[in-house]
Design an enzyme around this catalytic site. Structure first.
Site, PDB file in Angstrom:
ATOM      1  N   GLU A 195       0.820  -1.224   0.000  1.00 54.51           N
ATOM      2  CA  GLU A 195       0.000   0.000   0.000  1.00 54.51           C
ATOM      3  C   GLU A 195       0.854   1.275   0.000  1.00 54.51           C
ATOM      4  OE1 GLU A 195      -3.207   0.264  -0.369  1.00 54.51           O
ATOM      5  OE2 GLU A 195      -3.702  -1.877  -0.265  1.00 54.51           O
ATOM      6  N   ASP A 196       1.739   1.377  -0.981  1.00 51.26           N
ATOM      7  CA  ASP A 196       2.543   2.594  -1.155  1.00 51.26           C
ATOM      8  C   ASP A 196       3.482   2.903  -0.002  1.00 51.26           C
ATOM      9  OD1 ASP A 196       1.888   3.298  -3.681  1.00 51.26           O
ATOM     10  OD2 ASP A 196       0.216   4.574  -3.130  1.00 51.26           O
ATOM     11  N   SER A 197       3.935   1.887   0.706  1.00 51.31           N
ATOM     12  CA  SER A 197       5.021   2.158   1.648  1.00 51.31           C
ATOM     13  C   SER A 197       6.303   1.622   1.022  1.00 51.31           C
ATOM     14  CB  SER A 197       4.745   1.512   3.008  1.00 51.31           C
ATOM     15  OG  SER A 197       4.539   0.135   2.866  1.00 51.31           O
TER      16      SER A 197
ATOM     17  N   GLY B 264       5.253   7.586  -1.120  1.00 54.44           N
ATOM     18  CA  GLY B 264       5.058   6.487  -0.178  1.00 54.44           C
ATOM     19  C   GLY B 264       5.704   6.807   1.154  1.00 54.44           C
TER      20      GLY B 264
ATOM     21  N   ARG C 117      -0.644   2.811 -12.457  1.00 56.33           N
ATOM     22  CA  ARG C 117      -0.310   4.242 -12.496  1.00 56.33           C
ATOM     23  C   ARG C 117       0.433   4.635 -13.762  1.00 56.33           C
ATOM     24  NH1 ARG C 117       1.155   4.036  -6.207  1.00 56.33           N
ATOM     25  NH2 ARG C 117      -1.006   3.852  -5.503  1.00 56.33           N
TER      26      ARG C 117
END
Length: 822
Positions: free
Chosen positions: A440-442, A592, A624
């Site tokens: 999740e975008d970390s 992130g 994206r």
């Protein structure tokens, strides 16, 4: 304007109106940028000054009239008859608050703004920003959309998300806004020589004649429109008239329009020489290699090209009647000559972008919203925002320890000084899943790299205070260390203060440390009847550091204001080391937070021993479509081998295949995939991993500035509910939606605890007879109802304090809320 000239103009307007009504011509487009004018600081200050000068003159007239009515023999112009502060105070107020009001019109907020200096790019971008005067709550889509006339003038990528999307815009790199050099009188004289005056012609002459307009005024009809057009263009190219002048020949409407007014958006273009009748070859640019060589040797400025007649400024309306080649290649293509009527040529297509979008490598390979996201995030990146930051006392400042210029640059960067004042570092980035801490975008970061200084930054905060004069008295505040004779001491540590009331540079600061000791003398000190109050001579006005911040005193500056009062600035310095929760971003809108920092030995490694600094999740790429980031990584890997700087300017001939071939020539897999080994087990990872250097930015959003929790703390005076906000040590809001969830779960006791017991629980007594709030004296165990006189039947109840407050406010309006206990 003479009567017959006015009549002609009214006729022209009516004719245009009827043509639109009969569908012979389209309506004017109000979103067309040729129909708009930009208010620059000059006209804005002029209109404000005019308004204030009129106000002063009106006030002065009234005072002089009053003197005359009193049969004064002489009328001296002095402070009695003229308020000299009207203009200076009015202008200071407008510039300080940004509220611009002219001629009793609506107040325009936000006209003057504090320059954003978080990074150098954000300062440049702020200076190129445009605000459309349309309400942010308007749901009309048209004013927000990109218009054809924005090409080359406004950046298509740089606009905020949310309410102001498409309304707040930014100028493109080469856009110039005309300042209105008044050549209209000279041009009018020229036109009188080559055109028939409107007052001297017969009506029959108008049919088919070319009407000549200067700044919207119809001056006459041209005798020879082509000759007049050529004359005006040649005068502009020779700089005999202002290069900002716009000359538009509308053949369909039989009009020649000349504009010299301020606020028009212009941009420079190369002049293309007209094709000769005998020559069958391609057209040529007016600029030659000799011009370029001369400019390089003599270091001439851009305006010298204007003087040499090889470029000229075109505004939006004139561009619509010109044929502009997209590139020099289009002119030089002998086999596919599109046209021999070109008048101008673009300098470079990448100049359609603004300041922040010009920093993105390969923006033409990204999905367009990603460029918009990066344009916003580039303003939040840390770097060196100005070279003299150690001498400046900015309210907030972030400085990166080791900023690097990017491996992959664009042509525009050297003109934006991004290489000298960068805001990021070249990190080795692998795109893979590893232990699951980058979902999740970390991102997973290398603790070893962080310890060596990767993305380490310093944070400065400045506290300011001045000794102010106490209103309606001769007393002033004073910087000093408050003592036992000082009332209202703050809830903080006073030990760090020296005798002058200031902390010394180098002092370590914890939360709620007094930085500036300041007291004000009590006006009635010693007059108090109360002996406890009489001991106090002063009241405390000291400044404390924020409760959530720690650091060291970096510098202390003491000076005086123009009013000869002392003021002091104290700058606090804190080192910010990247940690879990801090926000990072590439230059492609791929933001992130740090999800985990592993020791170097726990990170994966290549056969060459290269360990990635950052591990990004592969799920961030497909939906994206930020292909620009992949090409940047690929090219960066080549540049590490060659030691060059890469060019990622958009709309060039660089392709993925070119870069892949170069990488293959240096002995790597052509798509930058490598075998990696697991840092925990030492085993080979089955999949090939995409790894290479990518320029990453550390953003200003850090977990230390956001973390917040509380058990109990301060409450509001009015409702006795917890305060709001982190700065006030407020509570966490349990809102409507959270309440709905608890109702859905059936967790009634938990809901009661959140909304009542942990908020504003209050105990009171009500009368069993009339239901009104009763008076209770618990120490003497006596109760009485003021409404019905009952003193024995009283019940104790618990209710929210806000509810009790509402009931008492209703009672003050003669409404009786009655509570009966079952």
């Amino acid at each position: 304007m003479a009567a017959n000239r006015k009549a002609y103009f009214v006729g022209y307007m009516v004719h245009k109106l009827l043509s639109v009504a009969l569908l012979r011509r389209p309506c004017d487009d109000r979103d067309h940028y040729g129909n708009k004018r930009i208010d620059l600081s000059g006209p804005l200050l002029t209109s404000l000054f005019r308004h204030l000068f009129r106000a002063m003159a009106k006030d002065m007239r009234g005072r002089l009239q009053k003197e005359m009515d009193n049969q004064a023999t002489s009328l001296p112009i002095n402070n009695q008859t003229m308020n000299a502060d009207t203009i200076s105070k009015g202008m200071k107020y407008a510039i300080a608050t940004g509220n611009w009001q002219v001629n009793r019109g609506p107040v325009r907020p936000g006209v003057s703004q504090v320059l954003n200096r978080l990074t150098y790019a954000s300062a440049l971008s702020h200076l190129r920003r445009l605000n459309s005067p349309i309400g942010r709550e308007g749901k009309l889509a048209k004013p927000r959309q990109l218009h054809n006339t924005h090409w080359g003038v406004l950046c298509p990528a740089e606009t905020p998300e949310g309410q102001a999307c498409g309304l707040t815009k930014n100028l493109a790199l080469m856009t110039h806004v005309s300042i209105g050099l008044s050549d209209s009188a000279r041009i009018s004289e020229l036109i009188e020589e080559h055109a028939d005056n409107l007052e001297e012609i017969r009506t029959s002459q108008l049919k088919g004649a070319t009407k000549v307009f200067v700044d919207g005024n119809w001056l006459g009809i041209a005798r020879d429109a082509n000759e007049l057009l050529d004359l005006l263009v040649s005068l502009r190219r020779d700089l005999k008239i202002s290069p900002e002048t716009s000359i538009i020949r509308k053949i369909d409407d039989a009009e020649l329009c000349i504009w010299t007014d301020p606020g028009r958006c212009c941009r420079p273009l190369f002049i293309v020489q007209p094709a000769s009748e005998n020559d069958e070859g391609p057209q040529r640019l007016a600029i030659r290699k000799s011009h370029v060589k001369k400019n390089d040797e003599e270091l001439l400025v851009f305006n010298s090209l204007l003087e040499q007649g090889v470029i000229e400024y075109l505004d939006i309306e004139e561009e619509e009647v010109s044929l502009v080649a997209i590139s020099h290649d289009r002119l030089a293509d002998k086999e596919n000559i599109y046209s021999r009527e070109y008048t101008h040529c673009e300098i470079h297509p990448s100049l359609i972008l603004g300041v922040c979008a010009s920093i993105i490598p390969f923006p033409d390979h990204n999905q367009s919203p990603r460029n918009t996201y990066q344009s916003a995030m580039g303003k939040q990146a840390m770097g060196i925002y100005t070279t003299n930051f150690q001498q400046r006392m900015d309210t907030l400042a972030h400085v990166l320890y080791y900023p690097q210029k990017p491996l992959v640059t664009t042509k525009a960067m050297q003109h934006l000084h991004f290489r000298q004042l960068p805001s990021g570092q070249n990190a080795v980035v692998a795109i893979m899943t590893y232990t699951g801490y980058n979902q999740e975008d970390s991102v997973i970061m290398n603790q070893g790299a962080i310890d060596r200084g990767l993305f380490r930054s310093v944070f400065y905060r400045t506290y300011c205070e001045k000794e102010e004069r106490i209103p309606n008295s001769q007393l002033t505040q004073k910087f000093e260390r408050p003592g036992s004779d000082t009332k209202g001491m703050r809830d903080g540590t006073y030990e760090k203060l020296e005798e002058d009331g200031l902390v010394a540079p180098g002092t370590d600061i914890k939360g709620k440390t007094v930085l500036i000791g300041k007291t004000a003398p009590l006006a009635d000190a010693g007059d108090s009847v109360n002996t406890a109050q009489a001991q106090y001579q002063k009241i405390d006005h000291s400044i404390l550091s924020r409760s959530t911040e720690t650091g060291y005193v970096d510098s202390v500056m003491v000076s005086t204001t123009p009013e000869n009062t002392r003021f002091v600035k104290v700058r606090i310095r804190a080192v910010r080391i990247p940690q879990i929760g801090d926000k990072f971003s590439s230059r492609h809108g791929q933001k992130g937070t740090c999800g985990m920092a592993y020791r170097q030995e726990d990170m994966p490694w290549t056969v060459e021993g290269v360990v990635p600094d950052i591990i990004v999740n592969p799920h961030a790429i497909p939906s994206r479509m930020t292909i620009g980031q992949l090409i940047e990584c690929l090219l960066g890997k080549v540049l590490c081998q060659t030691g060059d700087e890469g060019d990622s300017t958009p709309f060039t001939d660089v392709t993925v295949d070119n870069v892949a071939e170069l990488l293959h020539n240096h002995g790597y897999q052509k798509h930058a995939n490598e075998v990696l080994y697991n840092g925990h087990t030492g085993r080979r990872i089955n999949a090939m991993i995409f790894i290479g250097p990518t320029y990453y930015q550390r953003l200003k959003h850090m977990v230390d500035d956001k973390i917040h929790a509380r058990a109990r703390g301060p409450v509001q005076i009015l409702t006795r509910q917890p305060m709001e906000g982190r700065a006030r040590d407020g509570g966490l809001r349990f809102g409507e939606m959270e309440r709905d969830c608890m109702i859905a779960h059936g967790a009634a006791h938990f809901l009661k605890e959140r909304l009542f017991e942990q908020s504003d629980r209050y105990r009171t007594h009500v009368c069993d007879h009339c239901g009104m709030i009763a008076v209770a004296n618990l120490s003497e165990n006596t109760f009485s109802c003021q409404v019905c006189g009952n003193g024995s039947h009283v019940s104790q109840i618990e209710l929210p304090y806000a509810c009790k407050l509402l009931f008492q406010e209703l009672m003050s309006m003669a409404v009786a809320p009655r509570m009966f206990v079952s």
